[in-house]
Design an enzyme around this catalytic site. Structure first.
Site, PDB file in Angstrom:
ATOM      1  N   HIS A  24     -31.822  78.003 -36.542  1.00 54.15           N
ATOM      2  CA  HIS A  24     -32.799  77.518 -37.517  1.00 54.15           C
ATOM      3  C   HIS A  24     -32.561  76.056 -37.887  1.00 54.15           C
ATOM      4  O   HIS A  24     -33.496  75.307 -38.111  1.00 54.15           O
ATOM      5  CB  HIS A  24     -32.776  78.390 -38.769  1.00 54.15           C
ATOM      6  CG  HIS A  24     -33.881  78.063 -39.715  1.00 54.15           C
ATOM      7  ND1 HIS A  24     -35.212  78.259 -39.385  1.00 54.15           N
ATOM      8  CD2 HIS A  24     -33.889  77.496 -40.960  1.00 54.15           C
ATOM      9  CE1 HIS A  24     -35.980  77.862 -40.402  1.00 54.15           C
ATOM     10  NE2 HIS A  24     -35.195  77.392 -41.359  1.00 54.15           N
ATOM     11  N   ASP A  76     -33.338  80.463 -33.088  1.00 53.33           N
ATOM     12  CA  ASP A  76     -33.554  80.686 -34.517  1.00 53.33           C
ATOM     13  C   ASP A  76     -33.487  82.187 -34.769  1.00 53.33           C
ATOM     14  O   ASP A  76     -34.259  82.954 -34.193  1.00 53.33           O
ATOM     15  CB  ASP A  76     -34.918  80.122 -34.920  1.00 53.33           C
ATOM     16  CG  ASP A  76     -35.104  80.026 -36.433  1.00 53.33           C
ATOM     17  OD1 ASP A  76     -34.626  80.937 -37.145  1.00 53.33           O
ATOM     18  OD2 ASP A  76     -35.727  79.068 -36.896  1.00 53.33           O
ATOM     19  N   SER A 107     -39.454  75.083 -41.594  1.00 49.16           N
ATOM     20  CA  SER A 107     -39.112  76.321 -42.283  1.00 49.16           C
ATOM     21  C   SER A 107     -40.190  76.682 -43.302  1.00 49.16           C
ATOM     22  O   SER A 107     -41.346  76.853 -42.913  1.00 49.16           O
ATOM     23  CB  SER A 107     -37.728  76.126 -42.917  1.00 49.16           C
ATOM     24  OG  SER A 107     -37.177  77.354 -43.297  1.00 49.16           O
TER      25      SER A 107
END
Lengths: 342, 342
Positions: free
Chosen positions: B318, B289, B132
């Site tokens: 995600h 995601d 991320s």
């Protein structure tokens, strides 16, 4: 408190006992019709509104030469209870006003619309169609009145609100109600900070990732990303939209489920309800709709006796059904024409 | 104001002039290392943290027999500026405290980490990896230090924050700051209503539609959808997370762009920056995601000289990179092993 055009009719519903037990007294259904009812009353189409939409927001899909042709059909657009024109938190007198407005289900919505439709002497509907929550009402019509609804075309919606969709709406609700000015629904002035926050939460969901990647908002007349967030989204939520109305409709949406239709023995089972549909259907999700994804509608279609899945291609996401893109409008109109020809 | 474990080291950064002009005086970088640096200092891996993550949140990917094996490698986990352990709004003394904490870019983050890394005498890095925002820092490392970073594996992230991703974050920010208790960042008590609202906004984005459809949260130990929203998501945002810290990191994220690396002539062009990467890369977005979609990473990979796209399959969205699903953990570990073998 808001100024609306007066281009609609009011149908007096009287005292309405809702599915969850409350009685809404002297309830009103606001509606508008397009075209003329024919002599044998066989040309009526019902086209319900969507989350916070008003009848005029549906008019882009109605026109001479289009599927919803007012020279052929008698098109009834009933405003959802909660949308500010029909009975809503914002226009209901105490004690059921504002934060005390009762819970209304899709079943309740369709029951009221059915009263209106049958008041015209109409016993059959060649078509019911709608976008988003209008699609939810379309499904409910097909389940509640299987012998009356000949065809149904829900676009960008579902017959049962998915858990992910419920979560998305929790985000919208939480943002709106985080504003202290909301005062648990007893605001005296609009909690605009909460409305603007809700708008920004919604912005990421309404259109797809690819829509933003390609800056499609520029085609819609917005000069930058921030201009789109303020000009389109904040403007949308501030345009005569009342927070309690938004929350009333949001409850309806979150609790959408044709399996919850009372008195039919479905016992909450969406699939059992879908199996009872007699209408010919085209079910039209949008390819990149982030809260009504095509897979969910594929599941629904697999349980409806006579339904075709027809995915709206492209990158507009949920707003493929919201008059945002001419190509999507044409796709939906063409699907409606195909279905009406069956 | 929050209690943290004391299992980490502090690197004194001194006075740090940031890319946007502010000087953060007597700045601190909190970090933890795993394993031993070898004699020729060629076995160091940098593994930065993610949005609101702390070093201990990275530890699931470190272990004997895994790619990040502390018996082979010297793994450095630097805490991002803003995360509450390194210099952050919550721990910086006035006048740069709270709402006045300056804007920090990914470039700034990596510059500080580079000071730490070189303080060990390290001149080469066999690997940089992260999830991320950790992936964003991984990309920045590969661009800022092309001759130092031999391999890079960003998972569930991007080299430039997309406009849709920016909009998603606007929703989180708007919900958090709609709470009057936030007081424009000068709160004396945590604005928990805003934190809980931000958590609910985030909930719809963190996992995919299919994750919720299949009620995967039950595998994670949550008994119902609401239990997941409160127990996982609200708990997440309330777990020693400071609103100004969250907003500082959110700014870093929204403004992520390797093309903005100063002094390199990229002039904001992400592609120009990607072309200068010398590291061997595996880029691993997650199939579903919702804010770092695989298409965006496919675009990035097409501009990196020596990169493979390897999509993490499945429905965790995600959080495929967030230690939520054993199969995803194994996939990422296997990709790291493959890359380290090159």
């Amino acid at each position: 408190m808001d100024e609306f055009p007066q281009d609609y009719e009011i149908f007096d519903l009287g005292d309405v006992t809702l599915q969850h037990g409350a009685t809404l007294r002297d309830a009103k259904l606001a509606y508008k019709t397009y075209g003329e009812l024919n002599a044998d009353k066989t040309n009526a189409i019902v086209y319900p509104t969507w989350y916070s939409g008003r009848h005029w927001d549906n008019e882009w899909l109605i026109g001479e030469g289009m599927a919803l042709d007012p020279t052929k059909y008698f098109i009834i657009v009933p405003n959802m209870l909660g949308n500010g024109l029909s009975s809503s938190p914002s226009n209901t007198p105490p004690p059921y006003d504002a934060a005390r407005f009762p819970h209304v289900t899709f079943y309740d919505q369709v029951e009221q619309q059915h009263k209106l439709v049958t008041s015209f002497g109409i016993e059959t509907l060649p078509l019911v169609t709608g976008w988003s929550m209008g699609a939810g009402q379309t499904y409910q019509w097909a389940v509640s009145y299987p012998d009356m609804v000949q065809r149904a075309l829900p676009f960008c919606g579902s017959s049962k609100t998915s858990e992910h969709n419920i979560v998305f709406l929790e985000g919208v609700k939480s943002a709106l109600t985080a504003d202290a000015a909301f005062k648990e629904g007893w605001y005296t002035e609009k909690p605009t900070k909460g409305l603007r926050a809700a708008a920004r939460v919604y912005a990421g969901w309404g259109f797809s990732q690819a829509f933003y990647w390609q800056q499609e908002y520029k085609k819609m007349g917005y000069s930058s990303l921030e201009d789109f967030l303020v000009g389109f989204w904040e403007g949308f939520f501030l345009d005569r939209r009342d927070p309690n109305n938004l929350l009333a409709m949001l409850w309806t949406w979150q609790n959408g489920n044709v399996g919850a239709t009372p008195g039919r023995g479905f016992d909450g089972d969406q699939v059992a309800a879908l199996k009872t549909i007699k209408a010919k259907m085209i079910v039209a999700p949008a390819e990149k709709d982030l809260y009504f994804p095509p897979e969910d509608e594929e599941f629904a279609v697999s349980h409806i006796p006579n339904a075709e899945l027809r995915v709206i291609p492209g990158i507009y996401g949920h707003f493929a059904g919201g008059d945002a893109n001419p190509a999507d409008n044409q796709f939906i109109d063409a699907a409606l024409k195909d279905l009406l020809a069956r």
